[in-house]
Design a protein around this motif. Structure first.
Motif, PDB file in Angstrom:
ATOM      1  N   LEU A  63       0.905  -1.126   0.241  1.00 42.21           N
ATOM      2  CA  LEU A  63      -0.074   0.165  -0.070  1.00 42.21           C
ATOM      3  C   LEU A  63       0.839   1.113  -0.113  1.00 42.21           C
ATOM      4  CD1 LEU A  63      -2.920  -0.993   2.321  1.00 42.21           C
ATOM      5  CD2 LEU A  63      -3.176  -0.453   0.063  1.00 42.21           C
ATOM      6  N   GLN A 113      -4.367 -10.583 -10.445  1.00 46.34           N
ATOM      7  CA  GLN A 113      -5.438  -9.725 -10.130  1.00 46.34           C
ATOM      8  C   GLN A 113      -5.752  -9.770  -8.780  1.00 46.34           C
ATOM      9  OE1 GLN A 113      -8.680  -9.092 -13.149  1.00 46.34           O
ATOM     10  NE2 GLN A 113      -9.931 -10.083 -11.505  1.00 46.34           N
ATOM     11  N   LEU A 127      -5.631  -7.097  -5.759  1.00 47.39           N
ATOM     12  CA  LEU A 127      -6.757  -6.521  -4.933  1.00 47.39           C
ATOM     13  C   LEU A 127      -6.669  -6.947  -3.255  1.00 47.39           C
ATOM     14  CD1 LEU A 127      -9.744  -7.880  -7.347  1.00 47.39           C
ATOM     15  CD2 LEU A 127      -9.094  -5.401  -6.661  1.00 47.39           C
ATOM     16  N   SER A 128      -5.996  -8.065  -3.045  1.00 49.51           N
ATOM     17  CA  SER A 128      -5.661  -8.238  -1.626  1.00 49.51           C
ATOM     18  C   SER A 128      -4.871  -7.228  -1.009  1.00 49.51           C
ATOM     19  CB  SER A 128      -5.022  -9.624  -1.398  1.00 49.51           C
ATOM     20  OG  SER A 128      -6.013 -10.626  -1.808  1.00 49.51           O
ATOM     21  N   ALA A 156      -4.562  -4.005  -2.220  1.00 45.56           N
ATOM     22  CA  ALA A 156      -5.346  -2.759  -2.084  1.00 45.56           C
ATOM     23  C   ALA A 156      -6.465  -2.783  -0.967  1.00 45.56           C
ATOM     24  CB  ALA A 156      -5.861  -2.486  -3.543  1.00 45.56           C
ATOM     25  N   ASN A 157      -6.912  -3.782  -0.599  1.00 50.34           N
ATOM     26  CA  ASN A 157      -8.100  -3.779   0.227  1.00 50.34           C
ATOM     27  C   ASN A 157      -7.668  -4.366   1.704  1.00 50.34           C
ATOM     28  OD1 ASN A 157     -10.006  -3.340  -1.939  1.00 50.34           O
ATOM     29  ND2 ASN A 157      -9.948  -5.740  -1.978  1.00 50.34           N
ATOM     30  N   PHE A 210      -9.292  -1.811 -12.609  1.00 53.73           N
ATOM     31  CA  PHE A 210      -9.504  -1.354 -11.363  1.00 53.73           C
ATOM     32  C   PHE A 210      -8.678  -0.053 -10.888  1.00 53.73           C
ATOM     33  CE2 PHE A 210      -9.949  -5.983 -11.501  1.00 53.73           C
ATOM     34  CZ  PHE A 210     -11.080  -5.961 -10.930  1.00 53.73           C
ATOM     35  N   GLU A 231      -9.408   2.806  -9.153  1.00 48.16           N
ATOM     36  CA  GLU A 231      -9.425   2.939  -7.799  1.00 48.16           C
ATOM     37  C   GLU A 231      -8.599   2.211  -7.019  1.00 48.16           C
ATOM     38  OE1 GLU A 231     -12.598   3.525  -3.989  1.00 48.16           O
ATOM     39  OE2 GLU A 231     -13.301   3.142  -6.087  1.00 48.16           O
ATOM     40  N   GLN A 232      -8.437   0.980  -7.065  1.00 48.71           N
ATOM     41  CA  GLN A 232      -7.735   0.063  -6.072  1.00 48.71           C
ATOM     42  C   GLN A 232      -6.313   0.455  -6.439  1.00 48.71           C
ATOM     43  OE1 GLN A 232     -10.521  -0.580  -7.553  1.00 48.71           O
ATOM     44  NE2 GLN A 232     -11.658  -1.788  -6.025  1.00 48.71           N
ATOM     45  N   TYR A 233      -5.792   0.406  -7.837  1.00 47.63           N
ATOM     46  CA  TYR A 233      -4.561   0.630  -8.327  1.00 47.63           C
ATOM     47  C   TYR A 233      -3.752   1.959  -7.696  1.00 47.63           C
ATOM     48  CZ  TYR A 233      -0.666   1.653 -11.502  1.00 47.63           C
ATOM     49  OH  TYR A 233       0.525   2.028 -11.991  1.00 47.63           O
ATOM     50  N   ARG A 256      -4.107   3.028  -4.789  1.00 51.29           N
ATOM     51  CA  ARG A 256      -3.667   2.638  -3.644  1.00 51.29           C
ATOM     52  C   ARG A 256      -2.378   2.086  -3.419  1.00 51.29           C
ATOM     53  NH1 ARG A 256      -9.235  -0.237  -1.845  1.00 51.29           N
ATOM     54  NH2 ARG A 256     -10.963   1.407  -2.406  1.00 51.29           N
ATOM     55  N   LEU A 257      -1.870   1.518  -4.546  1.00 49.63           N
ATOM     56  CA  LEU A 257      -0.621   0.693  -4.553  1.00 49.63           C
ATOM     57  C   LEU A 257       0.686   1.402  -4.790  1.00 49.63           C
ATOM     58  CD1 LEU A 257      -2.171  -2.475  -6.761  1.00 49.63           C
ATOM     59  CD2 LEU A 257      -2.007  -2.225  -4.185  1.00 49.63           C
TER      60      LEU A 257
END
Length: 359
Positions: free
Chosen positions: A140, A199, A203-204, A206-207, A227, A229-231, A233-234
């Motif tokens: 993250l 993938q 996601l794991s 990012a979440n 994704f 929005e999730q990307y 966060r990385l």
């Protein structure tokens, strides 16, 4: 009348001869039917194309279908496709001779070439002109893991997500370059380990379900599209050395002319002819692919080197009863590797027919 009498006497013999000839002809026709039928069916018999899973199996099948439909038209035979949820599933399908042609990573191809009678015919090329991609570690953006040192300093603390054991970027490269090189095993170093596709691992992270995960630059581009929005966060913590692109392999026991025609279609696709722009658009459905370059088994040498490095580093970090036992193991690893390299180099490129020739 004598003439009439003689003619009448000859008819029974002629009838018997004609009947015998007809029977012989019928037998010859019947004897040739299986061979004729086999030759008639063979050109239209289907081929099965195996697809390395990218995202989900259904997504991969949909992305490849337009190109495979064109391939079927060119070869004048149906092209069935198979995409499984795991690398091991695809490898098993090839080992069971359920796949004729496949798009796979170099590591899976290496196993298929050495064990399952497959051979490399082409290698993916990308629109950006790159010669490969990179394995990465994801965290993250606000993760307390800022450096690899932060990661190494707390064994048994972090939650980890990685790819399958046959995944080049998801397991083998990071295991070789990050963990085995430090005499560590990722499966015992972390507090927990989950194994999934790129993938789901991204996601794991990012979440917040895991602290760090493996991935690669090519799949991350796709992840960013699907994704965003999730990307966002990385953060990439680490990037590997260059990994060559995936390859296309074909069963070596297919008829030589059919193998050559398959290679001809794949290596010319989206490069020549009036439908180039349409074909390029179909390749972009798969990913940023510009086409496939001709290749042979020698393209797998970098992947043989990756496996060799991992085995050697594991041997050096293992516990041995004495130095002689360790040296014997190292010598075996070295000998096996050199033998494999010789086999890969011995493969010769195919002589391709002119475009449009029948298989």
């Amino acid at each position: 009348m004598p003439g009439k009498h003689n003619a009448d006497r000859s008819r029974p013999g002629q009838s018997r001869t004609a009947a015998w000839h007809a029977a012989l002809l019928a037998l010859l026709v019947l004897a040739c039917l299986p061979l004729y039928a086999a030759n008639a069916i063979k050109p239209s018999s289907p081929l099965t194309f195996g697809i390395l899973p990218i995202g989900g199996p259904s997504e991969s099948l949909d992305a490849w279908r337009p190109m495979l439909d064109d391939m079927g038209k060119a070869l004048q035979r149906p092209i069935h496709s198979i995409s499984v949820s795991t690398y091991e599933g695809l490898a098993q399908a090839m080992s069971e001779d359920r796949v004729d042609v496949a798009f796979v990573s170099g590591v899976i191809a290496l196993d298929a070439v050495t064990r399952d009678r497959m051979q490399v015919i082409a290698q993916l090329t990308r629109g950006d002109g790159s010669h490969g991609y990179y394995s990465v570690l994801l965290v993250l953006k606000d993760s307390p893991i800022h450096t690899l040192g932060d990661l190494y300093r707390q064994p048994g603390h972090w939650r980890f997500a990685r790819g399958e054991s046959l995944s080049t970027s998801g397991y083998l490269v990071p295991e070789t370059q990050l963990f085995a090189s430090h005499k560590l095993d990722s499966d015992t170093f972390f507090a927990s380990v989950q194994v999934n596709n790129h993938q789901n691992n991204a996601l794991s992270v990012a979440n917040g379900e895991v602290d760090v995960a493996t991935n690669n630059t090519a799949d991350l581009e796709r992840f960013a599209e699907h994704f965003p929005e999730q990307y966002a966060r990385l953060r990439i913590l680490w990037k590997s050395t260059l990994i060559p692109h995936a390859v296309i392999i074909v069963r070596s026991d297919l008829p030589p002319r059919l193998r050559a025609s398959i290679a001809d279609f794949i290596t010319h696709y989206a490069k020549t002819g009036p439908d180039v722009s349409v074909e390029r658009a179909k390749l972009r459905l798969i990913h940023d692919i510009s086409g496939f370059a001709p290749a042979n088994d020698a393209a797998l040498i970098p992947f043989a080197d990756i496996s060799y490095s991992l085995e050697r580093r594991r041997a050096l970090s293992a516990q041995w009863v004495n130095d002689a036992a360790m040296q014997a193991r190292l010598q075996k690893i070295e000998g096996d590797h050199q033998h494999l390299i010789r086999l890969l180099k011995a493969n010769e490129p195919m002589d391709l027919p002119h475009r449009g020739d029948e298989p």
